[in-house]
Design an enzyme around this catalytic site. Structure first.
Site, mmCIF file in Angstrom:
data_model
loop_
_atom_site.group_PDB
_atom_site.id
_atom_site.type_symbol
_atom_site.label_atom_id
_atom_site.label_comp_id
_atom_site.label_asym_id
_atom_site.label_seq_id
_atom_site.Cartn_x
_atom_site.Cartn_y
_atom_site.Cartn_z
ATOM 1 N N CYS A 9 0.859 -1.179 0.000
ATOM 2 C CA CYS A 9 0.000 0.000 0.000
ATOM 3 C C CYS A 9 0.898 1.232 0.000
ATOM 4 O O CYS A 9 2.094 1.129 -0.262
ATOM 5 C CB CYS A 9 -1.001 -0.007 1.164
ATOM 6 S SG CYS A 9 -0.326 0.274 2.811
ATOM 7 N N ASN A 12 2.462 1.666 4.165
ATOM 8 C CA ASN A 12 2.734 0.419 4.885
ATOM 9 C C ASN A 12 2.452 0.536 6.382
ATOM 10 O O ASN A 12 3.148 -0.027 7.195
ATOM 11 C CB ASN A 12 4.163 -0.067 4.621
ATOM 12 C CG ASN A 12 4.452 -1.473 5.121
ATOM 13 O OD1 ASN A 12 5.538 -1.756 5.621
ATOM 14 N ND2 ASN A 12 3.518 -2.381 4.988
ATOM 15 N N CYS A 14 -1.312 0.962 7.297
ATOM 16 C CA CYS A 14 -2.741 0.663 7.468
ATOM 17 C C CYS A 14 -3.148 -0.626 6.762
ATOM 18 O O CYS A 14 -3.349 -1.651 7.395
ATOM 19 C CB CYS A 14 -3.611 1.820 6.958
ATOM 20 S SG CYS A 14 -3.463 3.354 7.903
ATOM 21 N N ARG A 15 -3.272 -0.565 5.439
ATOM 22 C CA ARG A 15 -3.867 -1.673 4.689
ATOM 23 C C ARG A 15 -2.933 -2.852 4.485
ATOM 24 O O ARG A 15 -3.329 -3.997 4.699
ATOM 25 C CB ARG A 15 -4.362 -1.165 3.332
ATOM 26 C CG ARG A 15 -5.456 -0.122 3.459
ATOM 27 C CD ARG A 15 -5.767 0.538 2.143
ATOM 28 N NE ARG A 15 -4.643 1.381 1.726
ATOM 29 C CZ ARG A 15 -4.523 1.958 0.542
ATOM 30 N NH1 ARG A 15 -5.460 1.764 -0.376
ATOM 31 N NH2 ARG A 15 -3.496 2.715 0.261
ATOM 32 N N SER A 16 -1.702 -2.606 4.033
ATOM 33 C CA SER A 16 -0.822 -3.754 3.734
ATOM 34 C C SER A 16 -0.404 -4.525 4.987
ATOM 35 O O SER A 16 -0.356 -5.753 4.941
ATOM 36 C CB SER A 16 0.374 -3.348 2.872
ATOM 37 O OG SER A 16 1.153 -2.352 3.473
ATOM 38 N N ASP A 124 -8.253 3.611 1.715
ATOM 39 C CA ASP A 124 -7.258 3.891 2.745
ATOM 40 C C ASP A 124 -7.965 4.439 3.984
ATOM 41 O O ASP A 124 -8.580 5.504 3.923
ATOM 42 C CB ASP A 124 -6.247 4.904 2.213
ATOM 43 C CG ASP A 124 -5.042 5.065 3.117
ATOM 44 O OD1 ASP A 124 -5.105 4.689 4.312
ATOM 45 O OD2 ASP A 124 -4.013 5.581 2.633
#
Length: 155
Positions: A9, A12, A14-16, A124
């Site tokens: 993401c 690096n 939040c999402r990944s 995000d």
């Protein structure tokens, strides 16, 4: 042979890392831990070395998933292994990787593997704080990704 899966993401945090932790749990529950190397990275360097966002850590903990990783920047070495799965969270992440490193044969957006949403990008949650919604999307995508890899690799 170890199957490499890298979630990507923007920062690096939040999402990944959420995807990394969820996918690791799914792999562990399937008894396939020794067959995978799972990691995450960002396309931007704003948060290198930091822990995952407090919202990500909180939502993972609420779902009983441990995560201790630190943010890092994606490298050319990450992209060099053509057998790795490079899984981006949105179109922008994918475009950034192609601009910087060129095409990768196994680069996909996570929600290509989803069965329960028509969304194509994982939003995000950094500014919106919608971590539970993002968790549900990521879990759905990770579940489909593991099914796909198991079929492709004969696991």
């Amino acid at each position: 042979m170890t199957i490499n899966v890298l979630f990507v993401c923007l920062g690096n945090i939040c999402r990944s890392p959420m995807a990394e932790a969820i996918f690791q749990q799914l792999v562990d529950e399937a008894g396939l831990t020794d067959k995978f190397h799972i990691d995450s990275a960002g396309t931007g360097d704003w948060h290198v070395g930091e822990q995952a966002h407090p919202g990500t850590r909180r939502i993972l903990a609420q779902h009983g998933i441990a995560y201790n990783g630190r943010s890092r920047l994606i490298t050319a070495q990450d992209m060099a292994n053509s057998h790795s799965y490079i899984i981006t969270m949105d179109q922008s992440n994918g475009n950034n990787l192609r601009r910087q490193f060129g095409q990768h044969p196994n680069q996909h957006r996570l929600l290509e593997f989803s069965s329960q949403t028509s969304e194509t990008d994982v939003p995000d949650p950094y500014y919106t704080n919608n971590f539970e919604y993002v968790y549900q999307l990521v879990k759905d995508g990770c579940t489909g990704l593991l099914e796909t890899i198991r079929k492709q690799q004969g696991l």
